[in-house]
Motif scaffolding. Structure first.
Motif, mmCIF file in Angstrom:
data_model
loop_
_atom_site.group_PDB
_atom_site.id
_atom_site.type_symbol
_atom_site.label_atom_id
_atom_site.label_comp_id
_atom_site.label_asym_id
_atom_site.label_seq_id
_atom_site.Cartn_x
_atom_site.Cartn_y
_atom_site.Cartn_z
ATOM 1 N N CYS A 44 -51.432 62.519 -16.219
ATOM 2 C CA CYS A 44 -52.962 62.180 -15.639
ATOM 3 C C CYS A 44 -53.481 63.647 -15.011
ATOM 4 N N ALA A 45 -53.250 64.802 -16.065
ATOM 5 C CA ALA A 45 -53.907 65.785 -15.686
ATOM 6 C C ALA A 45 -54.903 66.161 -16.565
ATOM 7 N N CYS A 46 -55.562 65.428 -17.484
ATOM 8 C CA CYS A 46 -56.486 65.578 -18.422
ATOM 9 C C CYS A 46 -57.347 64.313 -18.664
ATOM 10 N N SER A 47 -58.108 64.442 -19.465
ATOM 11 C CA SER A 47 -58.770 63.114 -19.997
ATOM 12 C C SER A 47 -58.776 62.920 -21.479
ATOM 13 N N THR A 48 -57.985 63.504 -22.143
ATOM 14 C CA THR A 48 -57.683 63.419 -23.442
ATOM 15 C C THR A 48 -57.133 62.103 -24.172
ATOM 16 N N CYS A 49 -56.723 61.032 -23.319
ATOM 17 C CA CYS A 49 -56.013 60.088 -23.948
ATOM 18 C C CYS A 49 -57.198 59.074 -23.378
ATOM 19 N N HIS A 50 -58.770 59.197 -23.195
ATOM 20 C CA HIS A 50 -59.598 58.372 -22.664
ATOM 21 C C HIS A 50 -59.854 57.273 -23.857
ATOM 22 N N VAL A 51 -59.988 56.083 -23.306
ATOM 23 C CA VAL A 51 -60.353 54.871 -24.250
ATOM 24 C C VAL A 51 -61.429 53.999 -23.733
ATOM 25 N N TYR A 52 -62.145 53.274 -24.313
ATOM 26 C CA TYR A 52 -63.116 52.097 -23.735
ATOM 27 C C TYR A 52 -62.153 50.712 -24.068
ATOM 28 N N VAL A 53 -62.043 50.287 -22.995
ATOM 29 C CA VAL A 53 -61.383 49.053 -22.997
ATOM 30 C C VAL A 53 -61.982 47.686 -23.506
ATOM 31 N N HIS A 54 -61.762 46.763 -24.419
ATOM 32 C CA HIS A 54 -62.703 45.769 -24.824
ATOM 33 C C HIS A 54 -63.027 45.096 -23.342
ATOM 34 N N PRO A 55 -64.269 44.790 -23.443
ATOM 35 C CA PRO A 55 -64.778 43.771 -22.441
ATOM 36 C C PRO A 55 -64.056 42.604 -21.866
ATOM 37 N N ASP A 56 -63.261 41.855 -22.936
ATOM 38 C CA ASP A 56 -62.475 40.905 -22.497
ATOM 39 C C ASP A 56 -61.243 41.122 -21.657
ATOM 40 N N TRP A 57 -60.728 42.536 -21.738
ATOM 41 C CA TRP A 57 -59.802 43.097 -21.074
ATOM 42 C C TRP A 57 -59.865 43.677 -19.808
ATOM 43 N N THR A 58 -61.257 44.047 -19.388
ATOM 44 C CA THR A 58 -61.533 44.778 -18.294
ATOM 45 C C THR A 58 -60.899 44.359 -16.993
ATOM 46 N N GLY A 59 -61.025 43.038 -16.806
ATOM 47 C CA GLY A 59 -60.703 42.480 -15.619
ATOM 48 C C GLY A 59 -59.068 41.918 -15.309
ATOM 49 N N LYS A 60 -58.517 42.205 -16.810
ATOM 50 C CA LYS A 60 -57.092 41.879 -16.930
ATOM 51 C C LYS A 60 -56.291 43.012 -16.474
ATOM 52 N N LEU A 61 -56.736 44.334 -16.470
ATOM 53 C CA LEU A 61 -55.752 45.689 -16.192
ATOM 54 C C LEU A 61 -55.888 45.812 -14.880
ATOM 55 N N PRO A 62 -54.644 46.571 -14.503
ATOM 56 C CA PRO A 62 -54.556 46.957 -13.016
ATOM 57 C C PRO A 62 -55.774 47.611 -12.762
ATOM 58 N N PRO A 63 -56.011 47.917 -11.394
ATOM 59 C CA PRO A 63 -57.227 48.634 -11.031
ATOM 60 C C PRO A 63 -56.780 50.284 -11.248
ATOM 61 N N VAL A 64 -58.200 50.841 -11.341
ATOM 62 C CA VAL A 64 -58.128 52.367 -11.529
ATOM 63 C C VAL A 64 -57.760 52.973 -10.162
ATOM 64 N N GLU A 65 -56.774 53.854 -10.155
ATOM 65 C CA GLU A 65 -56.323 54.580 -9.023
ATOM 66 C C GLU A 65 -57.220 56.126 -8.929
ATOM 67 N N ASP A 66 -57.081 56.564 -7.962
ATOM 68 C CA ASP A 66 -57.848 57.604 -7.463
ATOM 69 C C ASP A 66 -57.853 58.719 -8.238
ATOM 70 N N MET A 67 -56.532 59.089 -8.886
ATOM 71 C CA MET A 67 -56.282 60.244 -9.665
ATOM 72 C C MET A 67 -56.766 59.997 -11.018
ATOM 73 N N GLU A 68 -56.720 58.767 -11.536
ATOM 74 C CA GLU A 68 -57.202 58.314 -12.820
ATOM 75 C C GLU A 68 -58.637 58.520 -12.737
ATOM 76 N N GLU A 69 -59.341 58.116 -11.682
ATOM 77 C CA GLU A 69 -60.911 57.967 -11.665
ATOM 78 C C GLU A 69 -61.362 59.092 -11.619
ATOM 79 N N ASP A 70 -60.561 60.244 -10.846
ATOM 80 C CA ASP A 70 -60.991 61.561 -10.719
ATOM 81 C C ASP A 70 -60.880 62.149 -12.358
ATOM 82 N N MET A 71 -60.072 62.011 -13.006
ATOM 83 C CA MET A 71 -59.753 62.768 -14.413
ATOM 84 C C MET A 71 -61.090 61.863 -15.258
ATOM 85 N N LEU A 72 -61.335 60.722 -14.884
ATOM 86 C CA LEU A 72 -62.311 59.888 -16.057
ATOM 87 C C LEU A 72 -63.598 60.923 -15.866
#
Length: 107
Positions: A44-72
């Motif tokens: 979680c030190a870069c953003s080169t594994c970034h993806v767009y999650v299908h809309p059907d899945w956005t509410g089913k995943l764990p919430p974004v934590e602060d470190m991930e949000e910063d890297m996004l």
């Protein structure tokens, strides 16, 4: 095993089985899926594994934590609703059927 669909920016789909305990990024890496570079190896030190999650899945995943949000913030064209870093998504049986789409490029 969870069946995960990775969709390249151009539309090519790769459907692979990923073992629970791995990350969605490791599933892509281990199966040779293009479009997820994972330059930092999953730290979680870069953003080169970034993806767009299908809309059907956005509410089913764990919430974004602060470190991930910063890297996004460094990702190519992040979407506030759908962008995730695959290194932060731990595969469980509940993720069976997950669909993610790669951006045009990773930066």
């Amino acid at each position: 095993m969870a069946k995960i669909t990775y969709i390249e920016h151009g539309g090519t789909e790769h459907v692979v089985d990923v073992a629970p305990g791995l990350t969605v990024m490791e599933g892509a890496r281990d199966n040779g899926i293009p479009g997820i570079e994972a330059d930092c190896g999953g730290a979680c030190a870069c953003s080169t594994c970034h993806v767009y999650v299908h809309p059907d899945w956005t509410g089913k995943l764990p919430p974004v934590e602060d470190m991930e949000e910063d890297m996004l913030d460094f990702a190519f064209q992040p979407d506030p609703e759908r962008s995730r870093l695959t290194c932060q998504l731990k595969v469980t049986d509940e993720l069976d059927g997950l669909v993610v789409q790669m951006p045009e490029k990773q930066i």
